[in-house]
Motif scaffolding. Sequence first.
Motif, PDB file in Angstrom:
ATOM      1  N   ASP A  98       0.723  -1.411   0.111  1.00 53.96           N
ATOM      2  CA  ASP A  98      -0.192   0.233  -0.193  1.00 53.96           C
ATOM      3  C   ASP A  98       0.792   1.400   0.091  1.00 53.96           C
ATOM      4  O   ASP A  98       0.455   2.281  -0.588  1.00 53.96           O
ATOM      5  CB  ASP A  98      -1.033  -0.052   1.129  1.00 53.96           C
ATOM      6  N   ASP A 110      -6.755  -0.446  -1.136  1.00 54.10           N
ATOM      7  CA  ASP A 110      -7.110  -1.551  -1.501  1.00 54.10           C
ATOM      8  C   ASP A 110      -7.642  -2.171  -2.762  1.00 54.10           C
ATOM      9  O   ASP A 110      -7.444  -3.116  -3.286  1.00 54.10           O
ATOM     10  CB  ASP A 110      -7.940  -1.834  -0.459  1.00 54.10           C
ATOM     11  N   SER A 140       0.553  -5.323   3.860  1.00 52.78           N
ATOM     12  CA  SER A 140      -0.230  -5.147   2.663  1.00 52.78           C
ATOM     13  C   SER A 140       0.540  -5.866   1.507  1.00 52.78           C
ATOM     14  O   SER A 140      -0.460  -5.951   0.523  1.00 52.78           O
ATOM     15  CB  SER A 140      -0.130  -3.632   2.430  1.00 52.78           C
ATOM     16  N   ARG A 308      -5.347  -5.598  -4.442  1.00 56.18           N
ATOM     17  CA  ARG A 308      -5.304  -6.573  -3.322  1.00 56.18           C
ATOM     18  C   ARG A 308      -6.797  -6.988  -3.012  1.00 56.18           C
ATOM     19  O   ARG A 308      -6.703  -8.238  -2.622  1.00 56.18           O
ATOM     20  CB  ARG A 308      -4.721  -5.684  -1.844  1.00 56.18           C
TER      21      ARG A 308
END
Length: 366
Positions: A98, A110, A140, A308
């Motif tokens: 991230d 995200d 992340s 993600r």
Amino acid sequence: MALTAVSWSTASQVSDLSGLVLQNQRPIPELGDKDVLVELRAASLNKRDLVVAKGQGGLVAPPGAIPGSDGAGVVVKVGSQVQNLQPNDRVITHMVPDKFPNDATPPLGDDELPGWNHICAGLGQEMNGTLTTYGVFPESCLVKFGNMMSFEEASTLSCSGITAWNSLMGLEGKQVKKGDWVLVQGSGGVSVAALQFAVAVGAIVVATTSSEEKGLRLKALGASHIVNYRQTPSWGAVAKELTPSGRGFDIIVDVGGNATLSQSVAAVRRNGVMTVIGMIGEADAEPTPMMAVLFVACVVRGILLGSRAMMRSMVKFVEDNKIKLALDDEVFALADLKDAFKRLEEQKHFSKVVIQIPGKIQSEEV
């Protein structure tokens, strides 16, 4: 005694891969607050890994960087601010975090799709990667998975898996569904993953290949038809005739770039989706002009990985549908990385080339 790792290191980027050096006792860095120490159990290789190792395409890795972006393993230790992971969790790497160590690279939410700058700043290039027994990654960059998949299977999802998923599921309102016709090209990681995902939702898949042996494997995975592109130069029109009333394909996953795009344009249906995700075909192939799609009236998407959130959805889909992800017949040990790269470069593999990493705790002081 402090914990150390067996790791490949990019001492220099040269075409004969002599710049890749295996370190037997590489120190493990201290964990930051949001970092996770992972014992890697498997990794898989991408064309990008080979290009970075050779220093081609302007892709620069800092000296000493650990190569590889795709991997799966077990959490050993977590930083003080890690929220969603704990020791013994099974995790898959996601190439881009991230937030990046390089302040010039913008952060990624995200649901945000990465750009080329994010990929260059990610695992296996500017950030240390997965070709190591132990790695420290931002939280992340990790997604949990369960016991349904092996580490070897899970390691194939980091790049090719998520790219295939984005190709089929990433465009709102155009996600693949039961009864759709999907065309995949060849038997590399993205194409095989896309085949398996599409079959799982009930789509009809046509696959191209030049190998009778690989064609049989593609059929065994659920492809309804095989078209030999070497025997049939105008394979786009031939494949299109297989669809109902010759209407064309709802989704085409194009991995060949200029070498295949003209045939993909010939095969796609009106208002269908053509995803452009690679350029593994002949480098000197005649480019296909963008205006070629005007009279086809289709959607063209360029794909670089996925978000993600997509990664988590894909893992759940694979587990819910109990998909047995396809792997190459030959699996390599970590020490045999250069042989694995040779198999990848010579295109002798089917699906993904996988590296097994039998990690062993060298110290209790972790």
